[in-house]
Design a protein around this motif. Structure first.
Motif, short mmCIF file in Angstrom:
data_model
loop_
_atom_site.label_atom_id
_atom_site.label_comp_id
_atom_site.label_asym_id
_atom_site.label_seq_id
_atom_site.Cartn_x
_atom_site.Cartn_y
_atom_site.Cartn_z
N ILE A 3 0.84 -1.19 0.00
CA ILE A 3 0.00 0.00 0.00
C ILE A 3 0.88 1.25 0.00
N ASP A 4 0.49 2.23 -0.78
CA ASP A 4 1.21 3.50 -0.86
C ASP A 4 1.03 4.25 0.47
N PRO A 5 2.11 4.54 1.19
CA PRO A 5 1.99 5.23 2.49
C PRO A 5 1.39 6.63 2.39
N GLN A 6 1.46 7.26 1.21
CA GLN A 6 0.91 8.60 1.03
C GLN A 6 -0.62 8.59 1.12
N LYS A 7 -1.25 7.44 0.89
CA LYS A 7 -2.70 7.35 0.88
C LYS A 7 -3.28 6.97 2.24
N ILE A 8 -2.41 6.82 3.25
CA ILE A 8 -2.85 6.43 4.59
C ILE A 8 -2.66 7.63 5.52
N THR A 9 -3.68 7.91 6.31
CA THR A 9 -3.61 8.98 7.29
C THR A 9 -3.67 8.36 8.67
N VAL A 10 -2.65 8.60 9.50
CA VAL A 10 -2.58 8.01 10.84
C VAL A 10 -2.96 9.08 11.87
N HIS A 11 -3.86 8.68 12.80
CA HIS A 11 -4.30 9.56 13.89
C HIS A 11 -4.14 8.77 15.19
N GLY A 12 -3.02 8.88 15.86
CA GLY A 12 -2.82 8.18 17.14
C GLY A 12 -2.86 6.67 16.95
N ASP A 13 -3.86 6.02 17.56
CA ASP A 13 -4.00 4.56 17.48
C ASP A 13 -4.86 4.09 16.31
N SER A 14 -5.23 4.99 15.42
CA SER A 14 -6.06 4.60 14.28
C SER A 14 -5.47 5.16 12.99
N ALA A 15 -5.94 4.60 11.89
CA ALA A 15 -5.49 5.04 10.56
C ALA A 15 -6.71 5.11 9.65
N GLU A 16 -6.62 5.93 8.63
CA GLU A 16 -7.69 6.03 7.63
C GLU A 16 -7.12 5.66 6.27
N TRP A 17 -7.86 4.79 5.59
CA TRP A 17 -7.44 4.33 4.26
C TRP A 17 -8.66 3.76 3.56
N SER A 18 -8.71 3.87 2.25
CA SER A 18 -9.86 3.43 1.47
C SER A 18 -9.54 2.13 0.73
N TYR A 19 -10.52 1.22 0.68
CA TYR A 19 -10.35 -0.03 -0.06
C TYR A 19 -10.20 0.22 -1.56
N ALA A 20 -10.61 1.39 -2.04
CA ALA A 20 -10.49 1.70 -3.46
C ALA A 20 -9.02 1.86 -3.89
N ASP A 21 -8.12 2.01 -2.93
CA ASP A 21 -6.70 2.19 -3.23
C ASP A 21 -5.92 0.88 -3.25
N ILE A 22 -6.59 -0.25 -3.29
CA ILE A 22 -5.90 -1.54 -3.35
C ILE A 22 -5.24 -1.69 -4.72
N PRO A 23 -3.96 -2.05 -4.76
CA PRO A 23 -3.31 -2.27 -6.06
C PRO A 23 -3.94 -3.44 -6.82
N ASP A 24 -3.68 -3.47 -8.12
CA ASP A 24 -4.27 -4.53 -8.96
C ASP A 24 -3.69 -5.90 -8.64
N LYS A 25 -2.39 -5.97 -8.42
CA LYS A 25 -1.74 -7.26 -8.20
C LYS A 25 -1.18 -7.35 -6.79
N PRO A 26 -1.34 -8.51 -6.15
CA PRO A 26 -0.73 -8.69 -4.82
C PRO A 26 0.78 -8.93 -4.94
N VAL A 27 1.45 -8.79 -3.81
CA VAL A 27 2.88 -9.08 -3.72
C VAL A 27 3.07 -10.59 -3.81
N GLU A 28 4.17 -11.02 -4.42
CA GLU A 28 4.42 -12.47 -4.50
C GLU A 28 4.73 -13.00 -3.09
N VAL A 29 3.89 -13.95 -2.66
CA VAL A 29 4.02 -14.54 -1.33
C VAL A 29 4.03 -16.05 -1.48
N VAL A 30 4.98 -16.69 -0.82
CA VAL A 30 5.05 -18.16 -0.81
C VAL A 30 5.11 -18.64 0.63
#
Length: 161
Positions: free
Chosen positions: A96-123
């Motif tokens: 996730i692009d850190p510029q699209k996340i807003t942190v307020h103390g113990d919480s953060a704001e982020w939208s599901y619309a900002d999910i990238p098209d492809k996931p990271v390669e995980v094995v």
């Protein structure tokens, strides 16, 4: 004397205006509905996960956080300056692009619309219930780093987050 029968007059104005009024109302509401659909996506408030543990290559990282939303099985993980969306049920991790996340103390704001098209390669994705914790371990790429998340379970041993 002849009796006259009077028939009530039909009100043609009411009959003709009902469909016309409905059509005009629909035409007036269409732009409002279209504007509502194209509005900016709502940001979701993510709350910090209490009593979670993160291990990176079998060591505790200096700076990390785990956030959860109202959807179970989806976590937002901050590891140093990197943010990742972890979908446990789908076994997927997204960078996730850190510029699209807003942190307020113990919480953060982020939208599901900002999910990238492809996931990271995980094995080597592994999930295990270890008593009062759910352990999720995965490796980035074939020979990459290992990330382990330990998330608390409820009293009934079901995931809380």
């Amino acid at each position: 004397m002849t009796a006259r029968i009077r028939f009530p007059r039909a009100n043609t104005f009411r009959v003709a205006t009902a469909p016309a009024f409905g059509a005009v109302l629909a035409l007036l509401l269409l732009p409002c509905l279209a504007a509502a659909q194209t509005a900016a996506p709502q940001k979701v408030t993510w709350k910090s996960v209490e009593f979670a543990i993160v291990r990176f290559n079998d060591q505790a990282p200096n700076s990390w956080s785990i956030y959860h939303s109202e959807k179970k099985g989806i976590l937002l993980v901050r590891l140093w300056k990197r943010y990742m969306l972890v979908k446990i049920a789908d076994e997927e991790v997204y960078d996730i692009d850190p510029q699209k996340i807003t942190v307020h103390g113990d919480s953060a704001e982020w939208s599901y619309a900002d999910i990238p098209d492809k996931p990271v390669e995980v094995v080597e994705w592994k999930e295990r219930n270890i008593g009062s914790m759910q352990r999720v371990t995965f490796r980035f790429g074939k020979n990459g780093h290992v990330l382990e998340l330990q998330i608390p379970l409820g009293l009934n041993r079901e995931p809380i987050y």
